[in-house]
Design a protein around this motif. Structure first.
Motif, short mmCIF file in Angstrom:
data_model
loop_
_atom_site.label_atom_id
_atom_site.label_comp_id
_atom_site.label_asym_id
_atom_site.label_seq_id
_atom_site.Cartn_x
_atom_site.Cartn_y
_atom_site.Cartn_z
N GLU A 80 -2.98 4.50 -6.02
CA GLU A 80 -3.74 3.48 -6.76
C GLU A 80 -3.26 2.08 -6.40
O GLU A 80 -4.06 1.16 -6.24
CB GLU A 80 -3.61 3.69 -8.28
CG GLU A 80 -4.27 4.96 -8.79
CD GLU A 80 -3.39 6.20 -8.64
OE1 GLU A 80 -2.16 6.06 -8.39
OE2 GLU A 80 -3.93 7.31 -8.74
N LEU A 81 -1.94 1.92 -6.27
CA LEU A 81 -1.39 0.61 -5.92
C LEU A 81 -1.74 0.25 -4.48
O LEU A 81 -2.06 -0.91 -4.18
CB LEU A 81 0.12 0.57 -6.15
CG LEU A 81 0.80 -0.80 -5.93
CD1 LEU A 81 0.16 -1.88 -6.80
CD2 LEU A 81 2.29 -0.69 -6.24
N ILE A 82 -1.71 1.22 -3.58
CA ILE A 82 -2.10 0.97 -2.19
C ILE A 82 -3.56 0.55 -2.13
O ILE A 82 -3.92 -0.41 -1.44
CB ILE A 82 -1.85 2.22 -1.31
CG1 ILE A 82 -0.35 2.51 -1.21
CG2 ILE A 82 -2.45 2.03 0.08
CD1 ILE A 82 -0.01 3.83 -0.55
N GLU A 83 -4.40 1.25 -2.87
CA GLU A 83 -5.82 0.89 -2.90
C GLU A 83 -6.01 -0.52 -3.44
O GLU A 83 -6.77 -1.32 -2.88
CB GLU A 83 -6.60 1.89 -3.75
CG GLU A 83 -8.08 1.65 -3.76
CD GLU A 83 -8.86 2.68 -4.57
OE1 GLU A 83 -9.94 2.32 -5.06
OE2 GLU A 83 -8.37 3.82 -4.71
N TYR A 84 -5.30 -0.87 -4.51
CA TYR A 84 -5.41 -2.22 -5.07
C TYR A 84 -4.88 -3.26 -4.08
O TYR A 84 -5.42 -4.35 -3.97
CB TYR A 84 -4.69 -2.34 -6.42
CG TYR A 84 -4.84 -3.74 -6.97
CD1 TYR A 84 -6.06 -4.17 -7.49
CD2 TYR A 84 -3.79 -4.65 -6.92
CE1 TYR A 84 -6.22 -5.46 -7.96
CE2 TYR A 84 -3.95 -5.94 -7.38
CZ TYR A 84 -5.16 -6.35 -7.90
OH TYR A 84 -5.33 -7.63 -8.34
N PHE A 86 -5.04 -3.20 -0.83
CA PHE A 86 -6.10 -3.48 0.15
C PHE A 86 -7.24 -4.25 -0.50
O PHE A 86 -7.78 -5.18 0.10
CB PHE A 86 -6.58 -2.17 0.79
CG PHE A 86 -5.70 -1.72 1.91
CD1 PHE A 86 -6.00 -2.04 3.21
CD2 PHE A 86 -4.55 -0.99 1.65
CE1 PHE A 86 -5.18 -1.64 4.25
CE2 PHE A 86 -3.72 -0.59 2.68
CZ PHE A 86 -4.03 -0.91 3.99
N GLU A 87 -7.61 -3.88 -1.72
CA GLU A 87 -8.66 -4.61 -2.42
C GLU A 87 -8.29 -6.07 -2.58
O GLU A 87 -9.09 -6.97 -2.33
CB GLU A 87 -8.90 -3.97 -3.79
CG GLU A 87 -9.92 -4.67 -4.64
CD GLU A 87 -10.01 -4.08 -6.04
OE1 GLU A 87 -10.47 -4.81 -6.94
OE2 GLU A 87 -9.63 -2.92 -6.25
N TYR A 88 -7.06 -6.32 -3.00
CA TYR A 88 -6.58 -7.68 -3.22
C TYR A 88 -6.60 -8.49 -1.92
O TYR A 88 -7.11 -9.61 -1.88
CB TYR A 88 -5.15 -7.63 -3.80
CG TYR A 88 -4.47 -8.97 -3.85
CD1 TYR A 88 -4.77 -9.89 -4.85
CD2 TYR A 88 -3.52 -9.33 -2.90
CE1 TYR A 88 -4.15 -11.13 -4.90
CE2 TYR A 88 -2.90 -10.55 -2.94
CZ TYR A 88 -3.22 -11.45 -3.94
OH TYR A 88 -2.61 -12.69 -3.97
N CYS A 89 -6.04 -7.91 -0.86
CA CYS A 89 -5.97 -8.65 0.41
C CYS A 89 -7.36 -8.92 0.98
O CYS A 89 -7.65 -10.05 1.41
CB CYS A 89 -5.11 -7.88 1.42
SG CYS A 89 -3.35 -7.86 0.99
N VAL A 90 -8.21 -7.92 0.98
CA VAL A 90 -9.56 -8.09 1.52
C VAL A 90 -10.36 -9.08 0.69
O VAL A 90 -11.11 -9.89 1.24
CB VAL A 90 -10.27 -6.71 1.64
CG1 VAL A 90 -11.76 -6.87 1.91
CG2 VAL A 90 -9.61 -5.87 2.72
N LYS A 102 2.95 -7.16 5.01
CA LYS A 102 3.84 -8.21 4.49
C LYS A 102 3.62 -8.41 2.99
O LYS A 102 4.57 -8.64 2.24
CB LYS A 102 3.62 -9.53 5.24
CG LYS A 102 4.03 -9.49 6.68
CD LYS A 102 5.52 -9.35 6.84
CE LYS A 102 5.91 -9.39 8.30
NZ LYS A 102 7.31 -9.12 8.52
N THR A 103 2.38 -8.33 2.55
CA THR A 103 2.09 -8.45 1.13
C THR A 103 2.73 -7.29 0.36
O THR A 103 3.33 -7.50 -0.70
CB THR A 103 0.56 -8.47 0.89
OG1 THR A 103 -0.01 -9.56 1.62
CG2 THR A 103 0.24 -8.62 -0.59
N ALA A 104 2.65 -6.09 0.91
CA ALA A 104 3.28 -4.92 0.27
C ALA A 104 4.79 -5.10 0.18
O ALA A 104 5.40 -4.81 -0.86
CB ALA A 104 2.95 -3.64 1.05
N LEU A 105 5.40 -5.60 1.24
CA LEU A 105 6.85 -5.85 1.22
C LEU A 105 7.22 -6.90 0.18
O LEU A 105 8.21 -6.75 -0.54
CB LEU A 105 7.34 -6.28 2.61
CG LEU A 105 7.37 -5.18 3.66
CD1 LEU A 105 7.54 -5.77 5.06
CD2 LEU A 105 8.48 -4.18 3.38
N ALA A 106 6.40 -7.94 0.07
CA ALA A 106 6.65 -8.98 -0.95
C ALA A 106 6.52 -8.40 -2.35
O ALA A 106 7.34 -8.69 -3.23
CB ALA A 106 5.68 -10.15 -0.75
#
Length: 173
Positions: A80-84, A86-90, A102-106
């Motif tokens: 769910e967090l991975i999906e969000y 991608f949703e957030y970045c896109v 990089k966003t995931a690492l942050a």
């Protein structure tokens, strides 16, 4: 995931191909086998890759898949967090898998491990940053890196409340 593990993951990602990497590494990210991929799919939502392809508007390549599995396995993100993520970045017009990584690492560094925490952080970021830009008369663009650094310093390091920051912005124009 601890801060030292996140830093280690980030430093692995910054190595070039010329460095002495483990044989099963691909640009600092573990090169996952088909068995690892099947295991990841069984533990997570089987539709995750399909949903991500829909967000990105393209089929996933091997690098994309490796990074997604890395985010799930090494950073401990739920499907769910991975999906969000991608949703957030896109939704912010960032389609690059490396930007998303990089966003995931942050997020991992900031302790964001649930969709609720990610939504709270993105809502705070959007409202705070864009309110300050608006006070300067700046609209219709994202903050520049130097602006982000100043706003972070004002809000986090110095702890200034928003009304004080907004008034200071108005007085400097």
């Amino acid at each position: 995931m601890s801060l030292s593990q996140i830093s280690a993951a980030e430093s692995k990602n910054e190595h070039s191909k010329d460095t002495d990497e483990a044989p099963n590494m691909y640009n600092g990210i573990p090169a996952y086998s088909a068995r690892d991929l099947d295991s990841f799919k069984k533990k997570n939502d089987s539709q995750l890759f399909f949903v991500i392809e829909q967000y990105l508007g393209k089929p996933l390549g091997p690098t994309d898949v490796n990074i997604i599995v890395f985010i799930g396995e090494k950073l401990g993100f739920s499907s769910e967090l991975i999906e969000y993520l991608f949703e957030y970045c896109v939704s912010n017009n960032h389609y690059s898998i490396h930007y998303i990584e990089k966003t995931a690492l942050a997020w991992a560094r900031e302790g964001i491990d649930t969709v609720a925490k990610a939504k709270a952080r993105s809502a705070y970021y959007n409202k705070t940053y864009f309110d300050i830009l608006k006070a300067f008369g700046i609209t219709n663009r994202n903050p520049a890196p130097s602006e982000v650094e100043h706003i972070r310093r004002w809000t986090r390091e110095y702890g200034f409340p928003m009304p004080v920051i907004l008034e200071a912005c108005r007085r400097t124009i």
